[in-house]
Design a protein around this motif. Structure first.
Motif, PDB file in Angstrom:
ATOM      1  N   ASP A 197      -3.451  -5.481   2.892  1.00 35.98           N
ATOM      2  CA  ASP A 197      -2.908  -4.589   2.170  1.00 35.98           C
ATOM      3  C   ASP A 197      -1.554  -3.732   2.256  1.00 35.98           C
ATOM      4  O   ASP A 197      -1.685  -2.993   3.259  1.00 35.98           O
ATOM      5  CB  ASP A 197      -3.821  -4.736   1.144  1.00 35.98           C
ATOM      6  N   THR A 198      -0.672  -4.100   1.674  1.00 39.22           N
ATOM      7  CA  THR A 198       0.557  -3.325   2.621  1.00 39.22           C
ATOM      8  C   THR A 198       0.780  -1.298   2.267  1.00 39.22           C
ATOM      9  O   THR A 198       0.639  -0.703   3.063  1.00 39.22           O
ATOM     10  CB  THR A 198       2.067  -3.161   2.070  1.00 39.22           C
ATOM     11  N   THR A 242       6.640 -12.236   2.127  1.00 39.70           N
ATOM     12  CA  THR A 242       6.074 -11.584   1.194  1.00 39.70           C
ATOM     13  C   THR A 242       7.131 -10.733   1.670  1.00 39.70           C
ATOM     14  O   THR A 242       7.001 -10.157   3.284  1.00 39.70           O
ATOM     15  CB  THR A 242       5.310 -11.173   0.966  1.00 39.70           C
ATOM     16  N   ASP A 265       8.141  -3.763  -6.434  1.00 36.70           N
ATOM     17  CA  ASP A 265       8.167  -2.592  -6.856  1.00 36.70           C
ATOM     18  C   ASP A 265       9.594  -2.500  -6.363  1.00 36.70           C
ATOM     19  O   ASP A 265      10.491  -3.081  -6.047  1.00 36.70           O
ATOM     20  CB  ASP A 265       7.162  -2.059  -5.628  1.00 36.70           C
ATOM     21  N   ALA A 307       4.438   3.003   0.946  1.00 38.17           N
ATOM     22  CA  ALA A 307       4.502   1.320   0.853  1.00 38.17           C
ATOM     23  C   ALA A 307       5.356   1.792   0.171  1.00 38.17           C
ATOM     24  O   ALA A 307       5.496   1.733  -0.719  1.00 38.17           O
ATOM     25  CB  ALA A 307       3.151   1.445   0.957  1.00 38.17           C
ATOM     26  N   TYR A 308       5.765   0.042   0.348  1.00 38.05           N
ATOM     27  CA  TYR A 308       6.633  -0.199  -0.566  1.00 38.05           C
ATOM     28  C   TYR A 308       6.315  -2.059  -0.663  1.00 38.05           C
ATOM     29  O   TYR A 308       6.622  -2.911   0.210  1.00 38.05           O
ATOM     30  CB  TYR A 308       8.516  -0.631   0.314  1.00 38.05           C
ATOM     31  N   LEU A 309       6.261  -1.678  -2.291  1.00 35.29           N
ATOM     32  CA  LEU A 309       5.627  -3.486  -2.314  1.00 35.29           C
ATOM     33  C   LEU A 309       6.641  -4.407  -2.832  1.00 35.29           C
ATOM     34  O   LEU A 309       7.150  -4.201  -3.250  1.00 35.29           O
ATOM     35  CB  LEU A 309       4.648  -3.127  -3.162  1.00 35.29           C
ATOM     36  N   THR A 310       5.725  -5.456  -3.304  1.00 39.63           N
ATOM     37  CA  THR A 310       6.228  -6.849  -4.154  1.00 39.63           C
ATOM     38  C   THR A 310       6.118  -6.418  -5.615  1.00 39.63           C
ATOM     39  O   THR A 310       5.260  -5.686  -5.631  1.00 39.63           O
ATOM     40  CB  THR A 310       5.051  -8.050  -3.598  1.00 39.63           C
ATOM     41  N   SER A 365      11.949  -0.780  -3.504  1.00 42.17           N
ATOM     42  CA  SER A 365      11.404  -1.477  -2.530  1.00 42.17           C
ATOM     43  C   SER A 365      13.171  -2.273  -2.209  1.00 42.17           C
ATOM     44  O   SER A 365      13.655  -2.939  -3.222  1.00 42.17           O
ATOM     45  CB  SER A 365      10.208  -3.134  -2.738  1.00 42.17           C
ATOM     46  N   SER A 417       5.271  -5.877   6.743  1.00 40.11           N
ATOM     47  CA  SER A 417       3.948  -6.371   6.381  1.00 40.11           C
ATOM     48  C   SER A 417       3.814  -7.351   5.350  1.00 40.11           C
ATOM     49  O   SER A 417       4.536  -7.961   5.523  1.00 40.11           O
ATOM     50  CB  SER A 417       3.763  -5.313   5.363  1.00 40.11           C
ATOM     51  N   GLU A 442       7.451  -6.819   1.434  1.00 41.77           N
ATOM     52  CA  GLU A 442       7.154  -5.959   1.807  1.00 41.77           C
ATOM     53  C   GLU A 442       7.050  -4.809   3.230  1.00 41.77           C
ATOM     54  O   GLU A 442       7.052  -5.655   3.938  1.00 41.77           O
ATOM     55  CB  GLU A 442       5.693  -5.948   1.728  1.00 41.77           C
TER      56      GLU A 442
END
Length: 202
Positions: A16-17, A96, A52, A47-50, A55, A91, A98
């Motif tokens: 997990d990122t 994906t 988000d 962290a920069y996520l899906t 991001s 990540s 991220e």
DNA sequence: TTGGCGATTGGCT
DNA sequence: GCCAATCGCCAAT
């Protein structure tokens, strides 16, 4: 000539990122300068996520952010505000978008090379802040997409030491999705950036 | 083709 | 604490 620290395994980055952002605290970033190796201990990440909005990956892959959508362990480097380069570690599995932003680090070796890049600044400020870190390590878009899991010009490594207590806060400098607790830092480190209000050791 | 907008920093009030 | 500098990116025209 110092030995080249062994790169992290790419498989070991598949997590997990937000967890990866914490995993990278305490790890080493290694930069090969022509005349010496510079190494630094990572003390602050985000962290920069899906899904988000903050991001770069939020609107899908583009020429700039495509590395975010590739395999983990590659460098995503971009220019912020036309002034400062930012170093991210890609990540999650390919497809994906991220990444983990490296925000600050503690100088370990090769201080001369880093000070050569930054000019006359206190050691404490050499790598304190993502733009400063990139400048000290001579990181720009030329390094976008390079493999951080193999010995080359820039890679990640571990010296086996445990990181210490990790603090959490909201991310710095963003306006969208600003309340997410996705910034991580080494508690008590004087090399961490950001306002003291976010760095309080609770 | 364009213009609004930043995952920041350093200098100045 | 406030704010200008500076420019690549990309959504919309």
């Amino acid at each position: 000539m110092s030995t080249h620290p062994k790169p992290l395994d790419r498989e070991g980055l598949l997590m997990d990122t937000a967890v990866l952002a914490q995993f990278l605290i305490g790890k080493l970033i290694v930069r090969a300068f022509p005349d010496m190796l510079a190494t630094a201990r990572i003390v602050e990440t985000e962290a920069y996520l899906t899904g988000d909005e903050a991001s770069h990956g939020f609107r899908g892959p583009t020429p700039r952010n495509k590395v975010m959508f590739g395999a983990p362990g590659f460098a995503y480097v971009y220019l912020a505000y036309g002034v400062s380069f930012m170093l991210n570690v890609s990540s999650a599995v390919a497809g994906t978008g991220e990444a983990v932003l490296i925000r600050a680090a503690e100088p370990v070796t090769g201080l001369e090379a880093m000070k050569r890049q930054r000019g006359d600044v206190p050691t404490r400020d050499l790598l304190r802040g993502p733009g400063r870190l990139a400048k000290a390590l001579d990181i720009d878009r030329r390094l976008d997409g390079i493999d951080l899991c193999s010995i080359g010009s820039l890679w990640l490594a571990s010296d086996g030491e445990s990181a210490g207590d990790i603090g959490v806060s909201v991310r710095i400098g963003i306006t969208k999705d600003a309340m997410r607790p996705l910034r991580f830092f080494l508690k008590g480190s004087k090399f961490v950036s950001g306002p003291a209000s976010l760095n309080a050791a609770l």
